[in-house]
Design an enzyme around this catalytic site. Structure first.
Site, PDB file in Angstrom:
ATOM      1  N   MET A   4       0.765  -1.207   0.000  1.00  0.00           N
ATOM      2  CA  MET A   4       0.000   0.000   0.000  1.00  0.00           C
ATOM      3  C   MET A   4       0.813   1.282   0.000  1.00  0.00           C
ATOM      4  SD  MET A   4      -0.847  -1.439   3.582  1.00  0.00           S
ATOM      5  CE  MET A   4      -0.485  -2.919   2.758  1.00  0.00           C
ATOM      6  N   PRO A   5       2.123   1.219   0.095  1.00  0.00           N
ATOM      7  CA  PRO A   5       2.855   2.487   0.043  1.00  0.00           C
ATOM      8  C   PRO A   5       2.740   3.178  -1.315  1.00  0.00           C
ATOM      9  CG  PRO A   5       4.232   0.763   0.964  1.00  0.00           C
ATOM     10  CD  PRO A   5       3.023   0.100   0.385  1.00  0.00           C
TER      11      PRO A   5
END
Length: 146
Positions: free
Chosen positions: A1-2
């Protein structure tokens, strides 16, 4: 998710840019426990007059025109020790693989909640499970609107 944003000198080669992105991604997986295939990166090239830093240095670090800024938005919850190890892995990896100075690897982390992401389709893929109370309140307020 970064989400990784890399701001770099316009004179950097495509190979250096690709390597910087790969080092950041590999460090996220090996140090910060980011899932494989979670590679979302935006690279922006800048003229030297668009990358502004203190010419006299800051906190004992002196920068050059090759400074690169890496900003990562990711889920909150990582310890200070993990973040320190991540900073080190990124700076060392970039230095070893590109020759850029570790002093020129500037990193900022932004911690967000899991529900702050949508990976497409207008959905909140990491939505928290709703409680019965939350559902009752939403129903009383007429949410979601039809």
């Amino acid at each position: 998710m970064p989400l990784v944003r890399i701001d770099i000198n316009k004179d950097a080669s495509s190979e250096v840019i690709r390597t910087v992105g790969d080092v950041v991604y590999e460090s996220m997986i090996s140090v910060a426990n980011v899932p494989a295939h979670d590679k979302f990166q935006i690279v922006t090239r800048h003229g030297t007059d668009e990358l502004i830093y203190p010419s006299e240095g800051y906190l004992g670090v002196n920068y050059s025109r090759d400074i690169l800024f890496i900003q990562i938005t990711w889920n909150a919850g990582r310890s200070t020790a993990v973040k320190k190890a991540f900073y080190s892995a990124v700076a060392e990896g970039i230095h070893q693989k590109t020759g850029l100075r570790k002093e020129d690897v500037w990193i900022s982390l932004i911690d967000v909640n899991r529900e702050d992401w949508s990976f497409g389709n207008g959905e909140m893929q990491y939505a928290p499970k709703e409680t019965q109370t939350e559902c009752a309140v939403e129903a009383a307020l007429g949410w979601p609107a039809a």
